[in-house]
Write a protein that holds these residues in place. Structure first.
Motif, short mmCIF file in Angstrom:
data_model
loop_
_atom_site.label_atom_id
_atom_site.label_comp_id
_atom_site.label_asym_id
_atom_site.label_seq_id
_atom_site.Cartn_x
_atom_site.Cartn_y
_atom_site.Cartn_z
N GLY A 73 0.79 -1.22 0.00
CA GLY A 73 0.00 0.00 0.00
C GLY A 73 0.82 1.27 0.00
O GLY A 73 0.28 2.36 -0.11
N GLY A 74 2.14 1.11 0.14
CA GLY A 74 3.03 2.26 0.10
C GLY A 74 3.25 2.88 1.46
O GLY A 74 2.58 2.53 2.44
N GLY A 75 4.19 3.80 1.53
CA GLY A 75 4.48 4.46 2.79
C GLY A 75 5.93 4.32 3.18
O GLY A 75 6.68 3.55 2.58
N VAL A 76 6.29 5.07 4.20
CA VAL A 76 7.68 5.12 4.64
C VAL A 76 7.95 3.99 5.64
O VAL A 76 7.08 3.64 6.44
N VAL A 77 9.16 3.43 5.55
CA VAL A 77 9.54 2.30 6.40
C VAL A 77 10.69 2.73 7.31
O VAL A 77 11.54 3.53 6.93
#
Ligand SMILES: [Ca+2]
Ligand SMILES: [Ca+2]
Length: 359
Positions: A73-77
């Motif tokens: 779903g995407g996003g910062v890790v």
């Protein structure tokens, strides 16, 4: 009722009304609005659960690898790495989507989580890698650090008890198409998968994720003197607890170029694939390496009750037997192995041994 929407000729004549300042128009519109109603009852929507990052996991891993983390779903890790013996609570996280293993050595815990905003962390990526200069070499050479198991090793507590599917690929003679040859204890007879073929073995006593490695796959690769060279045909390894839903062990190949028919390659370039050890030795797999996969996390595959092990031949060349076929490792690299082999083409399975069995 809004004067700006009036379209009667009278209104059109009243140009001033048409160009009322917005605030005045809004006031007039408000004067015509229905009386306020009771506010709707307040409802509390629980915050969503954060997605869990995914990355390749190999129990033994080459320190040349770079792990790439993907958040569904995407996003910062956020990622942390620390010695496996350290308290995970002491981990220091950095926002990044990759982790280069260069400079790390030995058992290393890698943690990764969503950089949460508006969601609740309900699970994180948590894997232990044994970081080494290369993947394991031949287990039969002096000083080997391979954990491959000999077929006679007493730590083997069981063997496949049946098979549920055998789908031979191309280039395999009917005389090699006997799936029961892979059922039961290790022997030198084989079932040949054929190029791109597969077989699913079954285990009446389920394999379980116990301490260390849990299963061992025996092929019939042969060696070349005392060199780190092996004639081998490789296969992906997949497991299931219901016979329908499978998860695949991550794999790696640094073999840079095509390998000719019945030619050797260096097993230290290969990880996570059955067939990377010579005949008589089982390539080991730890079910724990699968614990971060989504189908395990959601309970679709139960690592405490593995009843099916599927081996899928890696052809070792693109566009064979079908145009468009591709055999990649978990880092997106092409996997090469001996090609083209015919007659007994593809992976040659002797047996699958069990190291940890459900009580
Ligand atoms: Ca295990
Ligand atoms: Ca073969």
């Amino acid at each position: 009722m809004s004067p700006t929407r009036r379209t009667t000729p009278g209104a059109l004549r009243s140009r001033a009304l048409l160009v009322l300042p917005l605030t005045a128009a809004a006031l007039l519109a408000g004067a015509c609005a229905p009386p306020p109603e009771d506010p709707p009852p307040t409802t509390t929507t629980p915050p969503a659960t954060c997605a869990v990052p995914e990355a390749p996991v190999l129990s033994v891993i080459d320190d040349d690898e770079v792990l790439s983390f993907v958040l569904p779903g995407g996003g910062v890790v956020e990622v942390a790495a620390l010695p496996a013996s350290d308290d995970p609570g002491s981990a220091t996280f950095d926002q990044t989507s990759t982790l280069a293993l260069a400079g790390l050595s030995g058992p290393t815990r890698v943690l990764a989580r969503a950089a949460a905003s508006g969601c609740v962390i309900d699970g994180i990526f948590d894997a232990v890698y044994d970081v080494r200069p290369t993947y394991t070499g031949r287990p039969d050479l002096p000083g080997s650090t391979s954990s491959a198991v000999a077929a006679t090793n007493p730590s083997i507590v069981g063997w496949a008890t049946g098979y549920s599917d055998y789908s031979p690929g191309t280039d395999v003679n009917t005389g090699f198409q006997t799936p029961t040859n892979a059922v039961g204890p290790y022997g030198t007879d084989v079932v040949v998968l054929g190029n791109s073929g597969s077989i699913t073995l079954t285990f009446a006593a389920p394999i379980t994720d116990g301490p260390g490695d849990d299963l061992a796959v025996f092929e019939n690769g042969f060696t070349n003197g005392t060199a780190e060279q092996l004639f081998t045909e490789l296969a992906y390894v997949e497991v299931s607890s219901n016979g329908t839903d499978f998860v695949r062990f991550d794999s790696a190949s640094h073999q840079p170029t095509a390998v000719g028919s019945f030619a050797f390659q260096d097993p230290r370039l290969i990880g996570g694939l059955a067939g990377k050890d010579p005949g008589g030795w089982g390539t080991v797999f730890d079910l724990g390496a699968l614990s971060n996969q989504a189908a395990v996390r959601d309970g679709t595959v139960d690592l405490s009750a593995i009843t099916h092990v599927r081996l899928r031949d890696v052809v070792g060349a693109s566009d064979y037997p079908n145009v468009g076929d591709s055999y990649l490792d978990s880092f997106g690299r092409q996997i090469f192995d001996a090609h083209l082999t015919t007659g007994s083409g593809g992976f040659d399975l002797r047996a699958v041994g069990v190291l940890n069995q459900a009580a």
